[in-house]
Design a protein around this motif. Structure first.
Motif, PDB file in Angstrom:
ATOM      1  N   ALA A 142      11.291 -20.101 -39.875  1.00 25.41           N
ATOM      2  CA  ALA A 142      12.296 -20.026 -40.555  1.00 25.41           C
ATOM      3  C   ALA A 142      13.894 -20.096 -40.074  1.00 25.41           C
ATOM      4  N   VAL A 143      14.577 -20.560 -40.705  1.00 22.93           N
ATOM      5  CA  VAL A 143      15.893 -20.523 -40.629  1.00 22.93           C
ATOM      6  C   VAL A 143      16.741 -19.483 -41.358  1.00 22.93           C
ATOM      7  N   GLN A 144      17.219 -18.460 -40.872  1.00 22.32           N
ATOM      8  CA  GLN A 144      17.839 -17.442 -41.655  1.00 22.32           C
ATOM      9  C   GLN A 144      18.411 -16.461 -40.921  1.00 22.32           C
ATOM     10  N   PRO A 145      19.564 -16.069 -41.292  1.00 23.79           N
ATOM     11  CA  PRO A 145      20.486 -14.888 -40.822  1.00 23.79           C
ATOM     12  C   PRO A 145      19.574 -13.631 -40.635  1.00 23.79           C
ATOM     13  N   THR A 146      20.223 -12.930 -39.478  1.00 25.18           N
ATOM     14  CA  THR A 146      19.609 -11.589 -38.998  1.00 25.18           C
ATOM     15  C   THR A 146      20.614 -10.483 -40.003  1.00 25.18           C
ATOM     16  N   PRO A 147      19.934  -9.499 -40.744  1.00 22.29           N
ATOM     17  CA  PRO A 147      20.716  -8.430 -41.135  1.00 22.29           C
ATOM     18  C   PRO A 147      21.469  -7.618 -40.343  1.00 22.29           C
ATOM     19  N   VAL A 148      22.290  -7.115 -40.899  1.00 20.06           N
ATOM     20  CA  VAL A 148      23.421  -6.305 -39.898  1.00 20.06           C
ATOM     21  C   VAL A 148      23.483  -4.880 -40.732  1.00 20.06           C
ATOM     22  N   ILE A 149      22.840  -3.850 -39.924  1.00 20.78           N
ATOM     23  CA  ILE A 149      23.005  -2.455 -40.465  1.00 20.78           C
ATOM     24  C   ILE A 149      24.498  -2.054 -40.221  1.00 20.78           C
ATOM     25  N   THR A 150      25.094  -1.652 -41.370  1.00 21.74           N
ATOM     26  CA  THR A 150      26.609  -1.287 -41.466  1.00 21.74           C
ATOM     27  C   THR A 150      26.897   0.424 -41.627  1.00 21.74           C
ATOM     28  N   ALA A 151      25.629   1.093 -41.949  1.00 18.08           N
ATOM     29  CA  ALA A 151      25.754   2.437 -42.194  1.00 18.08           C
ATOM     30  C   ALA A 151      24.394   3.102 -42.358  1.00 18.08           C
ATOM     31  N   CYS A 152      24.515   4.260 -41.651  1.00 19.65           N
ATOM     32  CA  CYS A 152      23.236   5.025 -41.777  1.00 19.65           C
ATOM     33  C   CYS A 152      23.479   6.317 -42.002  1.00 19.65           C
ATOM     34  N   VAL A 153      23.165   7.243 -42.969  1.00 17.85           N
ATOM     35  CA  VAL A 153      23.446   8.424 -43.352  1.00 17.85           C
ATOM     36  C   VAL A 153      22.468   9.487 -43.616  1.00 17.85           C
ATOM     37  N   PRO A 154      22.381  10.502 -42.845  1.00 12.94           N
ATOM     38  CA  PRO A 154      21.466  11.340 -43.209  1.00 12.94           C
ATOM     39  C   PRO A 154      21.424  12.023 -44.685  1.00 12.94           C
ATOM     40  N   ILE A 155      20.305  12.247 -45.282  1.00 15.46           N
ATOM     41  CA  ILE A 155      20.413  12.874 -46.680  1.00 15.46           C
ATOM     42  C   ILE A 155      20.185  14.292 -46.543  1.00 15.46           C
ATOM     43  N   ASN A 156      21.153  15.175 -46.877  1.00 10.03           N
ATOM     44  CA  ASN A 156      21.210  16.697 -46.784  1.00 10.03           C
ATOM     45  C   ASN A 156      20.042  17.300 -47.505  1.00 10.03           C
ATOM     46  N   GLY A 157      19.237  18.041 -46.700  1.00  8.51           N
ATOM     47  CA  GLY A 157      18.126  18.980 -47.549  1.00  8.51           C
ATOM     48  C   GLY A 157      16.869  18.116 -47.707  1.00  8.51           C
ATOM     49  N   ASN A 158      16.891  16.950 -47.180  1.00  6.65           N
ATOM     50  CA  ASN A 158      15.606  16.043 -47.034  1.00  6.65           C
ATOM     51  C   ASN A 158      15.463  15.325 -45.842  1.00  6.65           C
ATOM     52  N   ASN A 159      14.523  14.773 -45.597  1.00  6.87           N
ATOM     53  CA  ASN A 159      14.059  13.864 -44.387  1.00  6.87           C
ATOM     54  C   ASN A 159      14.672  12.491 -44.547  1.00  6.87           C
ATOM     55  N   PRO A 160      14.718  11.697 -45.334  1.00  7.13           N
ATOM     56  CA  PRO A 160      15.034  10.291 -45.287  1.00  7.13           C
ATOM     57  C   PRO A 160      16.327  10.193 -45.038  1.00  7.13           C
ATOM     58  N   TYR A 161      16.771   8.871 -44.834  1.00  7.77           N
ATOM     59  CA  TYR A 161      18.007   8.560 -44.383  1.00  7.77           C
ATOM     60  C   TYR A 161      18.474   7.284 -45.257  1.00  7.77           C
ATOM     61  N   ASN A 162      19.747   7.293 -45.610  1.00  6.92           N
ATOM     62  CA  ASN A 162      20.101   5.945 -46.401  1.00  6.92           C
ATOM     63  C   ASN A 162      20.857   5.027 -45.581  1.00  6.92           C
ATOM     64  N   LEU A 163      20.348   3.935 -45.684  1.00  8.12           N
ATOM     65  CA  LEU A 163      20.864   2.716 -44.628  1.00  8.12           C
ATOM     66  C   LEU A 163      21.443   1.785 -45.696  1.00  8.12           C
ATOM     67  N   THR A 164      22.613   1.267 -45.103  1.00  4.47           N
ATOM     68  CA  THR A 164      23.411   0.043 -45.884  1.00  4.47           C
ATOM     69  C   THR A 164      23.325  -1.140 -44.953  1.00  4.47           C
ATOM     70  N   TRP A 165      23.346  -2.328 -45.477  1.00  2.00           N
ATOM     71  CA  TRP A 165      23.157  -3.337 -44.572  1.00  2.00           C
ATOM     72  C   TRP A 165      23.632  -4.699 -45.249  1.00  2.00           C
ATOM     73  N   THR A 166      24.319  -5.768 -44.427  1.00  2.89           N
ATOM     74  CA  THR A 166      24.656  -6.919 -45.021  1.00  2.89           C
ATOM     75  C   THR A 166      23.784  -7.906 -44.469  1.00  2.89           C
ATOM     76  N   TRP A 167      23.803  -9.145 -45.140  1.00  4.38           N
ATOM     77  CA  TRP A 167      23.128 -10.235 -44.946  1.00  4.38           C
ATOM     78  C   TRP A 167      23.904 -11.580 -45.093  1.00  4.38           C
ATOM     79  N   ALA A 168      24.131 -12.402 -44.380  1.00  8.58           N
ATOM     80  CA  ALA A 168      25.171 -13.505 -44.400  1.00  8.58           C
ATOM     81  C   ALA A 168      24.401 -14.927 -44.923  1.00  8.58           C
ATOM     82  N   GLY A 169      23.134 -14.818 -45.364  1.00 13.24           N
ATOM     83  CA  GLY A 169      22.569 -16.080 -45.808  1.00 13.24           C
ATOM     84  C   GLY A 169      22.870 -16.424 -47.108  1.00 13.24           C
ATOM     85  N   ALA A 170      22.624 -17.572 -47.755  1.00 12.26           N
ATOM     86  CA  ALA A 170      23.095 -18.294 -49.163  1.00 12.26           C
ATOM     87  C   ALA A 170      21.829 -17.461 -49.951  1.00 12.26           C
ATOM     88  N   GLY A 171      22.410 -16.724 -51.139  1.00 15.99           N
ATOM     89  CA  GLY A 171      21.240 -16.110 -51.958  1.00 15.99           C
ATOM     90  C   GLY A 171      20.707 -14.947 -51.257  1.00 15.99           C
TER      91      GLY A 171
END
Length: 443
Positions: A344-373
């Protein structure tokens, strides 16, 4: 002198004179027209040029060669091969890559010939090669020497008084011409200064018209394909990070090795290249990617040893997407083998934010991807101590998502994009801690 003796004398002198004139004309033709004689020593070019035919070839630049031309080139083993051009492609350094095949051979030559110039056969004279071959033997050379000696003797020996004395001077002139022409021609040819020398061409430049017909002897073992480049599962943000780089110019193609050890020999290697991007299939027709996957497989070129490669690929063509390359190798006996790889020829995702969710175990991630579509999906890896696990897969159009519950662990989150089943490189890390005071940070 009897009438029979006079006729014999005339015959010897005029034969010597004619041969001398032909020798000079041949030298002039070689110098002025860059002509080379080629003696066909086998029948692989029959019926156009049977064994024993004399071909007259002229050196031309690679840019003038066309499919259908009969050319004489030097093989990797140092011999001469004279076959018909069945395919031409351009090389990166101004050479032409020729695929040749004898007219009576069932398959093209296994070798691909890279040339800047080639001797293109203009026409042939049947059986004339046998005459030149005979003239180059010790017996032929002896007869030629006797002809020269005979010309000298008959042209300059004392003559008794007879009518037509000027004829004696004419005979002497013919003898001088014959001896001079043959001597000059031989000296220049032996010195290597002439571009055309019948004996030199006959001994060292003969077109052997090598046949690729091989006695298969019941060969049922298919060739072996190995070492594809890009490797199966490879991924990079650009084509330049994946390709099979050519040492001559540094631009990339797709390569594979094909061998048929102990068999009848590899005849052809082809590749069918299909790309998937945003759910759309395209395939490579040798020049461009066109809609669908119905393209024919493209012939690969033998470049060194057992390595074959494509031609005409470039970063402009090899854009973002998941690729499937299906290689097929066929030997002279008709056995074939296939090998399929994905990259594959494809960009690598970039994680821009990682926030713990209060009162719960999961985390919320935000990311970008520079590919077309969008890619087919994103996959999240996590873990500590150098061991990564896969908790979640997100759709390709998602750029924000929650991880699954993680208890009492410190580690790293990393994302990959997935196209055609091939994963991109790992994203930048997001470091988390689930021990007591939860937190997550991007270094």
């Amino acid at each position: 002198m009897t009438r029979t003796q006079r006729i014999a004398r005339e015959l010897v002198l005029w034969t010597g004179g004619a041969l001398g004139a032909l020798c000079l004309l041949a030298l002039l033709a070689g110098w002025l027209l860059n002509v080379t004689p080629l003696v066909f020593q086998s029948g692989s070019m029959s019926p156009s040029y049977d064994a024993g035919a004399l071909g007259i070839a002229r050196k031309v630049p690679a840019s003038e060669l066309r499919v259908g031309d009969v050319v004489s080139v030097e093989s990797a083993q140092g011999g001469r091969v004279t076959h018909r051009v069945v395919a031409i492609s351009g090389a990166e350094d101004g050479r032409a890559l020729l695929r040749l095949q004898g007219d009576t051979n069932p398959a093209p030559d296994t070798e691909t010939y890279a040339v800047r110039t080639a001797d293109r056969v203009a026409f042939g004279v049947p059986k004339a090669g046998y005459v030149l071959s005979a003239a180059s033997t010790p017996v032929g050379l002896l007869l030629g020497g006797l002809l020269v000696v005979g010309s000298i003797f008959l042209g300059f020996r004392p003559q008794g008084p007879r009518p037509g004395a000027p004829a004696g001077r004419r005979h002497a002139a013919i003898a001088v011409g014959a001896v001079s022409a043959l001597t000059i021609g031989g000296a220049i040819g032996a010195s290597g200064l002439a571009p055309f020398s019948p004996t030199g061409a006959l001994w060292s430049d003969s077109a052997t018209a090598n046949a690729t017909i091989t006695a298969t002897g019941g060969d049922t073992t298919p060739p072996v394909l190995s070492n594809p480049l890009p490797a199966d599962g490879a991924s990079a943000t650009t084509w330049g990070g994946l390709d099979c780089a050519d040492s001559g110019a540094g631009f990339g193609q797709i390569c594979v090795n094909a061998t048929d050890t102990g068999g009848s020999g590899v005849s052809t290697v082809t590749v069918k290249l299909v790309r998937t991007n945003n759910g759309v299939l395209t395939c490579w027709n040798g020049t461009a990617f066109i809609a669908g996957n119905g393209c024919s497989a493209q012939t690969m070129l033998l470049v060194s040893g057992s390595q074959y490669r494509t031609n005409n690929l470039s970063a402009v063509l090899m854009t973002q997407g998941g690729y499937t390359a299906t290689f097929t190798a066929t030997d002279v006996a008709g056995n074939s083998a296939t090998l399929t790889t994905a990259f594959a020829v494809q960009p690598t995702p970039v994680i821009t934010a990682c926030v713990p969710i209060n009162g719960n175990n999961p985390y919320n991630l935000t990311w970008t991807w520079a590919g077309a579509g969008n890619p087919d999906s994103f996959k999240l890896y996590y873990g500590g101590g150098g061991s990564l696990r896969t908790p979640t897969t997100f759709a390709g159009n998602v750029r924000n998502g929650q991880t699954q519950s993680i208890n009492n662990e410190a580690g790293t989150f990393r994302l990959v994009a997935v196209i055609g089943g091939v994963e991109s490189a790992l994203s930048n890390p997001a470091n988390y801690s689930g021990n007591g005071n939860k937190n997550c940070a991007i270094p």
